[in-house]
Design a protein around this motif. Structure first.
Motif, short mmCIF file in Angstrom:
data_model
loop_
_atom_site.label_atom_id
_atom_site.label_comp_id
_atom_site.label_asym_id
_atom_site.label_seq_id
_atom_site.Cartn_x
_atom_site.Cartn_y
_atom_site.Cartn_z
N THR A 786 0.85 -1.20 0.00
CA THR A 786 0.00 0.00 0.00
C THR A 786 0.88 1.24 0.00
O THR A 786 1.83 1.32 0.79
CB THR A 786 -0.92 0.03 1.22
N ARG A 804 -3.09 0.16 -3.93
CA ARG A 804 -3.03 -1.09 -3.19
C ARG A 804 -2.80 -2.25 -4.16
O ARG A 804 -3.36 -2.28 -5.26
CB ARG A 804 -4.34 -1.34 -2.42
N PHE A 805 -1.98 -3.20 -3.70
CA PHE A 805 -1.75 -4.43 -4.45
C PHE A 805 -1.70 -5.58 -3.45
O PHE A 805 -1.01 -5.50 -2.43
CB PHE A 805 -0.44 -4.38 -5.23
N SER A 842 -4.66 -11.43 -8.81
CA SER A 842 -4.21 -10.45 -7.82
C SER A 842 -5.12 -9.23 -7.85
O SER A 842 -5.79 -8.95 -8.84
CB SER A 842 -2.76 -10.03 -8.11
N HIS A 844 -5.40 -5.11 -7.46
CA HIS A 844 -4.73 -3.80 -7.41
C HIS A 844 -5.73 -2.72 -7.78
O HIS A 844 -6.66 -2.94 -8.57
CB HIS A 844 -3.49 -3.76 -8.32
N GLN A 845 -5.54 -1.56 -7.17
CA GLN A 845 -6.53 -0.49 -7.31
C GLN A 845 -5.90 0.84 -6.93
O GLN A 845 -5.06 0.91 -6.03
CB GLN A 845 -7.72 -0.79 -6.39
N ASN A 875 -11.51 -6.36 -10.24
CA ASN A 875 -10.90 -7.23 -9.25
C ASN A 875 -11.87 -8.33 -8.86
O ASN A 875 -13.05 -8.08 -8.60
CB ASN A 875 -10.51 -6.42 -8.01
#
Length: 906
Positions: A786, A804-805, A842, A844-845, A875
């Motif tokens: 993050t 975030r990931f 995964s 992420h965003q 996601n």
């Protein structure tokens, strides 16, 4: 013209370290801040006053060039009034910085007091260097025979935009070094007597712009006025602070002001927990707290030390506490003190703040998800109140924007409300307390929340009342009485609660009611300068009622017609059970040079039906200050969590022989402050869980013949290990525009059973299993990254972003592409690959937030745009199978979601 140094400097009693942000400058904690026990935030009851100034040497080159300067310093005033530390807030150069530091370090103040007890504080101090003419008095001048008449200037200092009073500010007329000056009190009042005529008013206050105006003062008259000071803006007011002495290896404290503008949180401070190291990402609809590889329900969520059933509203909703009510948030991912129990994962403790003691304040917030208000005010001397409430309406607005084609959309949205009400009492004495005198403060608070998931659809055929079978709400009423006398501090916290919930899943229906009663007593005593002792008692009683409709256990099924799926007979039960859980804890802080040791132990007792469980949890923390900027830390200890009371219901619905769930937690790490604004924290951890409650349990033989399946058993085991990294950039001054942090967690979590899988599975409760008894946890996320950053653009504008990931969660794949048809039951059966041998995609965003604030004289208006998932990443939240198990379908989470809102505060 000769030069003359202005030797008076303005004392700014601000940036006081309140509650969870109390000062730690290698000193022993005062009783008021010794332990991280749940208690009200500390209050400044007496500001420090400069009693012995020291004249700074005016830099010769600056004097020759006619230069002047205002040097801003962050100084730490010790309990005895001496200056223990001084740092530059804004360097100005030309030799002024060095001269100011040398002088200020020799200052002497009257001791500050927090809650009536002498305590160290941190303030911002402004040292003024000015050049002014000195009139040479004639040697034969006759002395004054008649005293000149004086004028009086009195008034109140108020923060522009919030109407908060400004204490500890310096008010004077002009820049004459010999001019009289006044210091504002806790209510922002000041009184200044000067010579009549024109007064060039100068007001200097920490974190406020310098105020200048002109007033005409008449002899023997009093002029009363209100000055509105303009804040310097941003989060600087809350960033410049030190940390209180830590009794835990990792405690991450988030202030309300810092967190409200974190992108992706919709202004909700508690949601910042999701951006901290050690926290795995839970599915968006659940709001679970997954800490260091623990399972849902294994971490405790507390509000003012009282346990609450959930921290967030369902369906990615906000926290159950209004953001304006939050004073601080302490997050312990592990290694927490003996005063905390009933958890084998982490602990989150949300502290609410008391109502304002100066005047009426409040706020109203409206956005696309919900609307709420907050209000606080003093009732009389020593008594203040605060209240808030919030209601969502997304379920009512969404149908207005959904497509109208028949049956085209079907969405799950949350419907929620919450409230908080608090009354604080305790006389605030304006005079210094008598040495050794006792002082009592306290508060009473009621709060609660309600949650329900609803289905929102469009199209004529779906325009009907559809509901999901989940509804829950809770209420709490708690008290707090804090008593202090000398080195003794006592905190007593009683509370009562009501929790209700309903769940429908197929033929399974359950309605539960839980009545709870608890109390907590904590004593803290500073025995010497190097030894502080804490002890306390924590008891909890609950009465649990359940009405349940479930399929009967195996052997009672019947087939209504040939080829149809077997159906089970439905059983309806009304059950009740009582439970008790108590804890007795003791711990001590012992300082030995650069070492601080905190040994502790907690004894636990649980009673429910015939069960009587005992557990002893020894714990140890060690901190070593290798230098002023580097600290090494480590911990080891045992932790216990009692099974839920309803799990002790008799067979086949429960297991009255359950034991405490246990965990062994260890951690080792280091903290290093690279600069005054940049710090790094690295912690490694290893946790081993055993005797976890799992379902179903073992197969038991009945006395009269036959077998029965235990509903629950203590066969669960698990472990988690990993490394957490936190790099934090704070705003070093009001001119520093950038702040934020980077958090990264590398971990591996495993979960399962200590032995083989039970011989019979199910029993009509709908569990499923695989061939594996132990393996990778379904909540495992190997990499969690993050990055949060904010930038103060100026003129009320702020911009922030959060990226975030996380690694995908483990999944069990389908290994065939054909049908396996079971004709007896008219169903299909899957053939799956190895257990958790694959992972979902995964996550992420990127979230972005823009704020714009307008400060008016008595109130502030803020508009914001909070955009989740800026680049519209799909996601995967859940993976669903088709009815023949030929294909799997990904259920995506929230798409690009812009939230526009307004907030007015006064």
């Amino acid at each position: 013209m000769s030069s003359n140094l202005k030797t008076r400097a303005a004392l700014i009693a601000a940036s006081l370290l309140m509650g969870a942000s109390s000062l730690a400058q290698e000193q022993n904690p005062s009783p008021a801040s010794a332990a991280e026990t749940p208690k009200p935030a500390a209050q400044l009851t007496k500001a420090p006053v400069l009693v012995k100034p020291v004249e700074a040497k005016y830099p010769p080159e600056a004097a020759a060039q006619g230069l002047t300067a205002d040097v801003r310093l962050i100084i730490t005033i010790a309990e005895d009034g001496t200056v223990s530390d001084a740092q530059l807030a804004e360097p100005v150069g030309h030799g002024f910085d060095e001269a100011a530091l040398e002088a200020v370090r020799a200052f002497q103040f009257s001791p500050a007091e927090v809650d009536g007890v002498p305590a160290p504080v941190q303030v911002e101090y402004v040292y003024h260097f000015t050049l002014s003419a000195t009139a040479e008095a004639a040697p034969d001048a006759a002395p004054e025979q008649v005293q000149k008449p004086l004028a009086t200037l009195t008034g109140t200092l108020i923060s522009r935009g919030s109407r908060s009073r400004v204490p500890g500010a310096t008010v004077r007329c002009g820049d004459d070094p010999e001019a009289p000056e006044a210091l504002s009190d806790e209510e922002g009042h000041f009184t200044l007597q000067v010579e009549p005529g024109e007064c060039a008013v100068r007001v200097v206050a920490s974190n406020f712009q310098r105020y200048q105006t002109t007033e005409q003062l008449k002899p023997n008259e009093t002029t009363e006025i209100v000055f509105y000071l303009v804040p310097t803006g941003g989060a600087f007011e809350t960033v410049v602070r030190s940390e209180r002495p830590k009794k835990e290896v990792v405690r991450r404290t988030v202030s309300r002001e810092e967190a409200q503008k974190t992108p992706g949180t919709f202004g909700d401070p508690i949601r910042v927990i999701q951006a901290l190291p050690g926290v795995a990402r839970a599915p968006f609809i659940s709001g679970e707290l997954l800490v260091r590889g623990s399972n849902p329900g294994q971490s405790a969520t507390l509000m003012d030390g009282v346990r609450i059933p959930l921290l967030f509203h369902l369906g990615a909703g906000p926290s159950v506490v209004n953001a304006e009510f939050i004073d601080s948030l302490d997050f312990y991912p592990g290694g927490y003190g003996s005063q905390y129990g009933r958890a084998v994962g982490g602990v989150v403790d949300v502290a609410t703040r008391k109502g304002a003691s100066d005047t009426l304040h409040g706020s109203v917030k409206v956005d696309a998800m919900d609307a709420g208000f907050f209000i606080e005010a003093p009732l009389t001397d020593g008594i203040s109140v605060a209240a808030s409430a919030r209601r969502s309406y997304l379920d009512a607005l969404l149908p207005l924007v959904l497509p109208k084609e028949e049956g085209s959309t079907l969405s799950v949205v949350p419907r929620y409300w919450d409230y908080q009400f608090r009354v604080d009492f305790g006389e605030r004495s304006k005079e210094a307390p008598v040495a050794g005198a006792a002082r009592s403060t306290g508060h009473i608070m009621a709060f609660g929340a309600d949650d329900q998931l609803t289905l929102v659809s469009s199209g004529e055929e779906q325009d009907r009342d559809l509901k999901l079978g989940t509804h829950s709400h809770f209420h709490r009423v708690k008290g707090d009485w804090t008593y202090r006398k000398g080195n003794l501090t006592s905190v007593f916290t009683p509370y009562v609660g009501l929790d209700k919930g309903s769940l429908e899943f197929g033929s399974f229906q359950q309605d539960t009611t839980l009545y709870s009663l608890g109390a907590r007593q904590t004593l803290s005593m500073e025995l010497s300068s190097s030894l502080t002792l804490r002890t306390g008692l924590d008891v909890y009683f609950e009465h649990f009622l359940v009405e349940v409709q479930v399929p009967a256990p195996g052997g009672t099924e019947y087939v209504p017609f040939p080829g149809a799926e077997p159906e089970a007979e439905l059983l309806r039960e009304e059950l009740s059970i009582n439970g008790f859980d108590g804890g007795l804890f003791v711990e001590a802080d012992y300082k030995l040079g650069a070492f601080t040791l905190t040994p502790g132990v907690r004894g636990n007792l649980q009673r429910s039906r015939g069960a009587r469980n005992l557990a002893l949890d020894p714990r140890l923390w060690l901190r070593y200050s290798a230098s002023e900027r580097t600290t090494l830390k480590g911990s080891a200890g045992l932790y216990s969590q009692a099974p839920e009371t309803y799990q002790f219901i008799t067979l086949p619905y429960g297991n009255p022989k359950l034991l405490y769930q246990r965990a062994f937690q260890t951690s080792l790490g280091a903290e290093h402050r690279l600069t005054d604004a940049l710090s790094v924290d690295v912690t490694g951890f290893f946790n081993r869980r055993f005797k976890n409650v799992v379902a179903p349990g073992q197969l038991l033989s009945l006395d009269g013949g036959g077998v029965i399946q235990e509903r629950y058993s203590n066969d669960g085991v698990g472990k988690a290990l990993g490394v957490e990294l936190m790099v934090k950039k704070e705003r070093a001054s009001s001119s520093d525009k950038v702040h934020g942090w980077l958090s990264y967690t590398f971990s591996r979590a495993e979960d399962g059973r200590a032995g083989p899988l039970p011989a019979v599975n199910g029993g009509g409760f709908g569990e499923s299993t695989t061939e594996n008894a132990y393996g990778l946890s379904q909540w495992d996320q190997t990499h969690i990254l993050t990055v949060v950053a904010g930038y103060v653009l100026g003129d009320g504008w702020e911009l922030g972003g959060r990226f975030r990931f996380t690694s995908g969660r483990p999944v069990t794949p389908i290994s065939h592409g054909y049908d396996i048809y079971l004709s007896d039951g008219n169903t299909f059966e899957p053939t799956r690959g190895p257990y958790f041998s694959a992972r979902a995609d995964s996550f992420h965003q990127l979230d972005v937030r823009v704020d714009k604030s307008w400060q008016f004289q008595s109130w502030t208006l803020t508009a914001y745009l909070d955009v989740q998932n800026l680049y519209n990443r799909e996601n995967v939240e859940f993976v669903l199978d088709d009815y023949r198990y030929r294909e799997q379908y990904a259920l995506p989470g929230l798409p690009l979601l812009p939230i526009v809102g307004m907030k007015g505060s006064f």
